[in-house]
Design a protein around this motif. Structure first.
Motif, PDB file in Angstrom:
ATOM      1  N   MET A   1       0.815  -1.187   0.000  1.00 17.29           N
ATOM      2  CA  MET A   1       0.000   0.000   0.000  1.00 17.29           C
ATOM      3  C   MET A   1       0.865   1.259   0.000  1.00 17.29           C
ATOM      4  O   MET A   1       0.388   2.343  -0.246  1.00 17.29           O
ATOM      5  CB  MET A   1      -0.917  -0.100   1.210  1.00 17.29           C
ATOM      6  N   CYS A  34       6.771  -8.080   3.386  1.00 24.86           N
ATOM      7  CA  CYS A  34       5.387  -7.761   3.730  1.00 24.86           C
ATOM      8  C   CYS A  34       4.444  -8.758   3.048  1.00 24.86           C
ATOM      9  O   CYS A  34       3.520  -9.280   3.681  1.00 24.86           O
ATOM     10  CB  CYS A  34       5.062  -6.329   3.319  1.00 24.86           C
ATOM     11  N   HIS A  47      -6.665  -6.752   7.432  1.00 24.57           N
ATOM     12  CA  HIS A  47      -5.907  -5.608   7.947  1.00 24.57           C
ATOM     13  C   HIS A  47      -5.346  -4.771   6.802  1.00 24.57           C
ATOM     14  O   HIS A  47      -5.147  -5.247   5.702  1.00 24.57           O
ATOM     15  CB  HIS A  47      -4.741  -6.089   8.814  1.00 24.57           C
ATOM     16  N   SER A  48      -5.078  -3.522   7.072  1.00 22.61           N
ATOM     17  CA  SER A  48      -4.425  -2.620   6.120  1.00 22.61           C
ATOM     18  C   SER A  48      -2.939  -2.608   6.448  1.00 22.61           C
ATOM     19  O   SER A  48      -2.539  -2.180   7.526  1.00 22.61           O
ATOM     20  CB  SER A  48      -4.982  -1.206   6.247  1.00 22.61           C
ATOM     21  N   ILE A  49      -2.140  -3.079   5.512  1.00 18.36           N
ATOM     22  CA  ILE A  49      -0.695  -3.139   5.712  1.00 18.36           C
ATOM     23  C   ILE A  49      -0.055  -2.051   4.848  1.00 18.36           C
ATOM     24  O   ILE A  49      -0.368  -1.914   3.672  1.00 18.36           O
ATOM     25  CB  ILE A  49      -0.129  -4.522   5.317  1.00 18.36           C
ATOM     26  N   PHE A  50       0.834  -1.285   5.444  1.00 15.78           N
ATOM     27  CA  PHE A  50       1.491  -0.171   4.764  1.00 15.78           C
ATOM     28  C   PHE A  50       2.963  -0.481   4.589  1.00 15.78           C
ATOM     29  O   PHE A  50       3.685  -0.668   5.570  1.00 15.78           O
ATOM     30  CB  PHE A  50       1.310   1.102   5.595  1.00 15.78           C
ATOM     31  N   TYR A  61       7.402  -2.234   6.954  1.00 13.27           N
ATOM     32  CA  TYR A  61       5.949  -2.258   6.783  1.00 13.27           C
ATOM     33  C   TYR A  61       5.300  -2.293   8.159  1.00 13.27           C
ATOM     34  O   TYR A  61       5.932  -2.658   9.139  1.00 13.27           O
ATOM     35  CB  TYR A  61       5.480  -3.449   5.936  1.00 13.27           C
ATOM     36  N   ASP A  63       1.212  -2.695  10.209  1.00 16.61           N
ATOM     37  CA  ASP A  63      -0.224  -2.927  10.168  1.00 16.61           C
ATOM     38  C   ASP A  63      -0.889  -1.625  10.596  1.00 16.61           C
ATOM     39  O   ASP A  63      -0.762  -1.204  11.740  1.00 16.61           O
ATOM     40  CB  ASP A  63      -0.582  -4.062  11.126  1.00 16.61           C
ATOM     41  N   LEU A  64      -1.566  -0.964   9.677  1.00 17.48           N
ATOM     42  CA  LEU A  64      -2.194   0.317  10.005  1.00 17.48           C
ATOM     43  C   LEU A  64      -3.420   0.148  10.887  1.00 17.48           C
ATOM     44  O   LEU A  64      -3.748   1.031  11.644  1.00 17.48           O
ATOM     45  CB  LEU A  64      -2.591   1.063   8.734  1.00 17.48           C
ATOM     46  N   ASP A  65      -4.098  -0.989  10.759  1.00 17.00           N
ATOM     47  CA  ASP A  65      -5.290  -1.227  11.559  1.00 17.00           C
ATOM     48  C   ASP A  65      -6.029   0.091  11.748  1.00 17.00           C
ATOM     49  O   ASP A  65      -6.133   0.634  12.825  1.00 17.00           O
ATOM     50  CB  ASP A  65      -4.918  -1.862  12.899  1.00 17.00           C
ATOM     51  N   LEU A  66      -6.473   0.650  10.647  1.00 20.17           N
ATOM     52  CA  LEU A  66      -6.964   2.027  10.584  1.00 20.17           C
ATOM     53  C   LEU A  66      -7.922   2.422  11.688  1.00 20.17           C
ATOM     54  O   LEU A  66      -7.917   3.552  12.122  1.00 20.17           O
ATOM     55  CB  LEU A  66      -7.586   2.294   9.211  1.00 20.17           C
ATOM     56  N   GLU A  67      -8.726   1.508  12.166  1.00 23.15           N
ATOM     57  CA  GLU A  67      -9.651   1.869  13.251  1.00 23.15           C
ATOM     58  C   GLU A  67      -8.885   2.277  14.505  1.00 23.15           C
ATOM     59  O   GLU A  67      -9.319   3.130  15.254  1.00 23.15           O
ATOM     60  CB  GLU A  67     -10.589   0.702  13.550  1.00 23.15           C
TER      61      GLU A  67
END
Length: 94
Positions: A1, A34, A47-50, A61, A63-67
């Motif tokens: 991402m 990643c 999960h959202s991984i950046f 990298y 884990d953004l775990d945006l929440e």
């Protein structure tokens, strides 16, 4: 991402411009690591991984775990850094 991974897709001049503005690149190796994590760890499904420069993540990298990051200073810093080479004030077509 992640936005900037240095590859041969852009010219050296393009990467030099972005680098001169202080943007830190992720590496192809970190992107590969990643991907291996995503493929091998079923606990991160959804999960959202950046993929990022190591200035934000020791592994390259995170884990953004945006929440969990809503309104986070880290997300704000990442977004501002990634817009340095093409700020919104310049418009879409520079």
């Amino acid at each position: 991402m992640g936005r900037y991974v240095k590859t041969n897709i852009l010219s050296e001049d393009a990467f030099a411009h972005v680098s001169s503005l202080g943007v830190v690149f992720a590496t192809v190796e970190d992107a590969g690591q990643c991907l291996l994590r995503i493929l091998s760890d079923t606990s991160i499904n959804g999960h959202s991984i950046f993929v990022s420069g190591r200035k934000w993540a020791a592994q390259g990298y995170l884990d953004l775990d945006l929440e969990d990051y809503a309104g986070s200073a880290l997300i704000q810093e990442i977004q501002e850094d990634q817009m340095k080479s093409a700020p919104a004030s310049l418009g879409l077509f520079v």
